[in-house]
Design an enzyme around this catalytic site. Structure first.
Site, PDB file in Angstrom:
ATOM      1  N   ALA A  74       7.207   2.805  -1.328  1.00  0.00           N
ATOM      2  CA  ALA A  74       7.723   1.521  -1.815  1.00  0.00           C
ATOM      3  C   ALA A  74       7.579   1.454  -3.333  1.00  0.00           C
ATOM      4  CB  ALA A  74       6.989   0.367  -1.148  1.00  0.00           C
ATOM      5  N   TYR A  75       6.477   1.986  -3.850  1.00  0.00           N
ATOM      6  CA  TYR A  75       6.300   2.043  -5.307  1.00  0.00           C
ATOM      7  C   TYR A  75       7.396   2.893  -5.942  1.00  0.00           C
ATOM      8  CZ  TYR A  75       4.662   4.023  -9.707  1.00  0.00           C
ATOM      9  OH  TYR A  75       4.599   4.478 -11.003  1.00  0.00           O
ATOM     10  N   LEU A 132       0.811  -1.219   0.000  1.00  0.00           N
ATOM     11  CA  LEU A 132       0.000   0.000   0.000  1.00  0.00           C
ATOM     12  C   LEU A 132       0.847   1.274   0.000  1.00  0.00           C
ATOM     13  CD1 LEU A 132      -2.748  -0.932   2.637  1.00  0.00           C
ATOM     14  CD2 LEU A 132      -2.914  -1.040   0.146  1.00  0.00           C
ATOM     15  N   SER A 133       2.163   1.139   0.046  1.00  0.00           N
ATOM     16  CA  SER A 133       3.026   2.307   0.226  1.00  0.00           C
ATOM     17  C   SER A 133       3.406   2.977  -1.089  1.00  0.00           C
ATOM     18  CB  SER A 133       4.306   1.905   0.948  1.00  0.00           C
ATOM     19  OG  SER A 133       5.252   2.954   0.907  1.00  0.00           O
ATOM     20  N   PRO A 134       3.099   4.275  -1.233  1.00  0.00           N
ATOM     21  CA  PRO A 134       3.555   4.979  -2.436  1.00  0.00           C
ATOM     22  C   PRO A 134       5.072   5.101  -2.481  1.00  0.00           C
ATOM     23  CG  PRO A 134       2.663   6.546  -0.855  1.00  0.00           C
ATOM     24  CD  PRO A 134       2.363   5.173  -0.322  1.00  0.00           C
TER      25      PRO A 134
END
Length: 199
Positions: A15-16, A11-13
Site C-alpha cells: 500500500a505504501y 501496515l502494508s508495504p
C-alpha cells in the site's frame, strides 16, 4: 461517475509503494474513492491467507527480493525492516476514518503520509504524535486523532466484514462500482487501462 472502494492496511508495504497513483488515476477519470482501512491480520485467516510471520520461508524469501525491486521501480525509499513493524494499526486507521468523515483535507496525502512514516521514516504510527503530525500535514484538524476514536472503531470493524463479504483477501485491494477487482499496487496500471476502456 465511477467509484472505487479502496481496502488497505496502514501496515502494508505494498500500500505504501502504491504512493498516490490511485489518486492520480481517479483524478484523470473523475472517479471518487472511499478509503476502507481494515485489520489485515484478521482478514488473512478468514480468506485463506497467513500473516507474514506464518508464511512459508520460500514466500518470505521472494518477498525480501520483490519489495526492494518494487521500491526501486517506484523511485521510493523503503526500509525493508522498519523499527516499528508490526505495530498497532488501529489508531492511525481510526484517524483516517475520522478524517474521511470530517473532510476538509487531502485524504490520499494523509494515507500516504501514515504509510511513509512506517516504511520510510521509521516512526511508530500507533503513537498519537505521529498520527497528529500526519493529520496536520494533510490539512486535517489534529484533534481528529482523538475525537474519531469511537466512530473509527465501529467503521474499522465493519470495513473488515465488508471486505470479507466482497471477496477481498489482501491489500491494497481496489473494487470498482461495477464489481471489477484489482489486487496489489502492481495492478494500478490495469485499473487505469480498465477505466480508459482498454481492458
Amino acid at each position: 461517475m465511477a467509484h472505487v472502494d479502496y481496502y488497505f492496511t496502514v501496515l502494508s508495504p505494498y500500500a505504501y509503494l502504491a504512493g498516490q497513483r490511485l489518486e492520480d488515476i481517479a483524478g484523470r477519470h473523475g472517479v471518487t474513492i472511499t478509503y476502507k482501512p481494515l485489520d489485515i491480520m484478521a482478514l488473512f485467516p478468514r480468506t485463506g491467507g497467513a500473516a507474514p510471520k506464518d508464511r512459508h520461508p520460500s514466500r518470505m524469501e521472494y518477498r525480501a527480493q520483490e519489495l526492494p525491486r518494487q521500491a526501486k521501480k517506484a523511485g521510493m525509499p523503503l526500509n525493508f525492516k522498519p523499527a516499528h513493524w508490526p505495530t498497532n494499526a488501529a489508531p492511525a486507521s481510526y484517524a483516517i476514518i475520522a478524517a474521511q468523515n470530517a473532510g476538509g483535507g487531502d485524504l490520499g496525502a494523509l494515507v500516504h503520509s501514515v504509510l511513509r512514516a512506517c516504511w520510510a521514516e521509521d516512526k511508530d504510527i500507533a503513537e498519537d504524535a505521529v498520527i497528529t503530525e500526519c493529520l496536520k500535514a494533510a490539512g486535517f484538524a489534529p484533534g481528529l486523532a482523538m475525537s474519531g476514536m469511537l466512530e473509527g472503531a465501529e467503521t474499522y470493524a465493519s470495513n473488515l466484514e465488508d471486505a470479507v463479504g466482497r471477496g477481498v483477501f489482501g491489500a491494497p485491494f481496489y473494487i470498482l462500482d461495477d464489481g471489477q477487482k484489482f489486487w496489489g499496487q502492481d495492478r494500478l496500471e490495469d485499473l487505469d487501462l480498465y477505466l480508459s476502456g482498454k481492458l
